[in-house]
Design an enzyme around this catalytic site. Sequence first.
Site, short mmCIF file in Angstrom:
data_model
loop_
_atom_site.label_atom_id
_atom_site.label_comp_id
_atom_site.label_asym_id
_atom_site.label_seq_id
_atom_site.Cartn_x
_atom_site.Cartn_y
_atom_site.Cartn_z
N CYS A 82 0.84 -1.19 0.00
CA CYS A 82 0.00 0.00 0.00
C CYS A 82 0.88 1.25 0.00
CB CYS A 82 -0.89 -0.03 1.25
SG CYS A 82 -2.02 1.34 1.39
N PRO A 83 0.59 2.20 -0.84
CA PRO A 83 -0.56 2.38 -1.72
C PRO A 83 -0.30 1.96 -3.18
CG PRO A 83 0.57 4.46 -1.60
CD PRO A 83 1.36 3.47 -0.73
#
Length: 79
Positions: free
Chosen positions: A15-16
Amino acid sequence: MTADPEIYDLKGLNCPLPVLKARKRLAGMAQGAQIWLETTDPLAVIDIPAFCSEHGHQLISTQTARSGHRFLIERGSGI
């Protein structure tokens, strides 16, 4: 007859990055086109559905895979 959806390998990204890369790939696709996203990021089960909902894409299927998850997404009118 339509072609099988392509597979976009996002394994190993955290993430992201899976969402950012998925967004970029979907932006270059035609509305209604489908793609499989394959991820190993445990947060993808939260992030990918939220991304689809926020940007007008349809999450068709979520599957648990051997090393993570797979998401079948249909490109909507948003990016």
